[in-house]
Enzyme design. Structure first.
Site, PDB file in Angstrom:
ATOM      1  N   ARG A 182      45.490  23.202 -10.931  1.00  0.00           N
ATOM      2  CA  ARG A 182      44.609  23.670 -12.276  1.00  0.00           C
ATOM      3  C   ARG A 182      43.309  23.404 -12.193  1.00  0.00           C
ATOM      4  O   ARG A 182      42.680  23.011 -13.053  1.00  0.00           O
ATOM      5  CB  ARG A 182      45.078  23.234 -13.604  1.00  0.00           C
ATOM      6  N   ARG A 237      40.193  24.602 -17.814  1.00  0.00           N
ATOM      7  CA  ARG A 237      39.320  24.522 -19.088  1.00  0.00           C
ATOM      8  C   ARG A 237      38.584  23.297 -19.175  1.00  0.00           C
ATOM      9  O   ARG A 237      38.074  23.034 -20.194  1.00  0.00           O
ATOM     10  CB  ARG A 237      40.273  24.850 -20.357  1.00  0.00           C
ATOM     11  N   ARG A 247      35.039  32.364 -19.451  1.00  0.00           N
ATOM     12  CA  ARG A 247      36.472  32.952 -19.872  1.00  0.00           C
ATOM     13  C   ARG A 247      36.268  33.330 -21.286  1.00  0.00           C
ATOM     14  O   ARG A 247      37.097  34.315 -21.725  1.00  0.00           O
ATOM     15  CB  ARG A 247      37.562  31.895 -19.914  1.00  0.00           C
ATOM     16  N   ASP A 294      47.667  33.836 -12.258  1.00  0.00           N
ATOM     17  CA  ASP A 294      48.850  33.166 -13.203  1.00  0.00           C
ATOM     18  C   ASP A 294      50.267  33.549 -12.599  1.00  0.00           C
ATOM     19  O   ASP A 294      50.118  34.923 -12.094  1.00  0.00           O
ATOM     20  CB  ASP A 294      48.522  33.758 -14.892  1.00  0.00           C
ATOM     21  N   TYR A 342      60.866  32.438 -17.965  1.00  0.00           N
ATOM     22  CA  TYR A 342      59.970  32.900 -19.003  1.00  0.00           C
ATOM     23  C   TYR A 342      60.194  34.351 -19.273  1.00  0.00           C
ATOM     24  O   TYR A 342      59.940  34.757 -20.485  1.00  0.00           O
ATOM     25  CB  TYR A 342      58.514  33.196 -18.064  1.00  0.00           C
TER      26      TYR A 342
END
Length: 366
Positions: free
Chosen positions: A36, A40, A49, A85, A163
């Site tokens: 990552r 962010r 974003r 992703d 998921y």
């Protein structure tokens, strides 16, 4: 070396330290990158974003390229990882996934019954469904101008399956695990379908310009040793074998592959023999123990606790030094034991990268 030249006329690679470490060759310093790292915690990432839906960002090669390059403008990282992703694979199978603010990725219609498997695409043309990722990789590989290698990735079948059944994140994975106990045959059908798509997807990433591949089995920790043996490991092994044989068939570069199975300490020996050049480790295992269990023929990657980056910078340096002493500086790629968190201070990420380079060079000299 074959990886310096490519049919797409990519720029010549200037820093191949990460690839050499992955292949078990000697390096002057220990290479380092962060899971990552495009994220962010960087203010410009939040700006890029802000206006976009998350998956719309994933589908924009230009934005993926920009986000992938951002951390390299700050830190002397030894590899870039394409911004994407893992849930683009369930999307390619025809499932709808939306990013819900404050909640994370959410499937509008998760798999509930075995019959729901019939709704999935049984044959996926990865170029048609995931071509936007391939375009992002090719664009980024050119835009990197050979500074560092570019890593492609995918989620592993069990993690994707969990998921698709849970419909999002879960603390117990009880719905997905109940399938393993109640519907083992259907579970294997789904896992096989996922493994086939993941294989084609990873091969497509190499064709597009990826110079290494990482498979994320992020939910390994929800399984015990037996379930991992039955439902995760066989597909992890199959993917390594199938990707390598397809790369050979298509005369594509045989790129190093990394398996990262979070919290799977019970399976380290098996993972070391699963056909991957590199095994990624989370922070819950001691470096020396991992080395002892996994032998000399595999490169290890990891495994600083991401929360260590909240410590003062001097402390980060000490922790890195200790980690390097534990793993040794060779056949080793420094990383965190999981991804960076959004509230982390970029300067502390810089301190981590710097410490790996400084201490590993020092240890190598003496």
């Amino acid at each position: 070396c074959s990886f310096f030249h490519s049919p797409k006329g990519f720029p010549k690679l200037k820093n191949d330290t990460f690839l050499r470490a992955a292949r078990g060759e000697e390096t002057e310093h220990t290479p380092v990158w962060c899971m990552r790292q495009a994220g962010r915690y960087l203010p410009e990432f939040r700006e890029t974003r802000a206006a976009q839906d998350f998956f719309a960002t994933c589908r924009s090669p230009r934005l993926c390229c920009e986000l992938t390059l951002q951390p390299l403008r700050h830190f002397p990282l030894d590899a870039a990882i394409i911004f994407s992703d893992i849930l683009v694979v369930p999307q390619a199978l025809g499932m709808e996934v939306v990013m819900v603010p404050g909640k994370g990725p959410t499937f509008t219609e998760p798999l509930k019954e075995v019959e729901d498997l019939l709704k999935l695409r049984q044959k996926v043309d990865v170029t048609a469904e995931l071509g936007y990722v391939f375009q992002a990789i090719t664009l980024t590989r050119h835009s990197l101008e050979g500074r560092v290698p570019l890593i492609g990735f995918s989620g592993a079948p069990w993690t994707l399956m969990s998921y698709m059944i849970e419909g999002g994140g879960s603390t117990t994975m009880s719905k997905a695990k109940s399938w393993l106990y109640r519907h083992p045959e259907a579970s294997h059908r789904l896992l096989r379908l996922l493994a086939d798509v993941v294989t084609d997807y990873l091969v497509g990433q190499v064709a597009a310009g990826a110079q290494a591949l990482q498979l994320f089995e992020s939910h390994a920790g929800h399984l015990g040793p037996e379930q991992f043996q039955d439902f995760a490991l066989p597909y992890i092994r199959d993917i390594a074998r199938a990707v390598k044989s397809k790369l050979k068939e298509e005369a594509l570069p045989l790129v190093p592959m990394i398996i990262f199975a979070k919290d799977a300490h019970y399976a380290l020996h098996d993972l070391a023999h699963a056909g991957y050049e590199v095994v990624g480790l989370d922070w819950t295992i001691r470096p020396q123990e991992a080395r002892a269990q996994m032998g000399k023929d595999v490169t290890l990657q990891g495994n600083l606790d991401p929360c260590a980056l909240y410590a003062p910078k001097e402390k980060i340096g000490e922790l890195v030094k200790k980690m390097l002493e534990g793993f040794g500086t060779q056949r080793y790629i420094a990383n965190l034991g999981h991804g960076l968190y959004p509230d982390m201070n970029p300067e502390h990420v810089g301190a981590f990268v710097e410490a790996v380079h400084t201490h590993s060079r020092h240890i190598n000299k003496h």
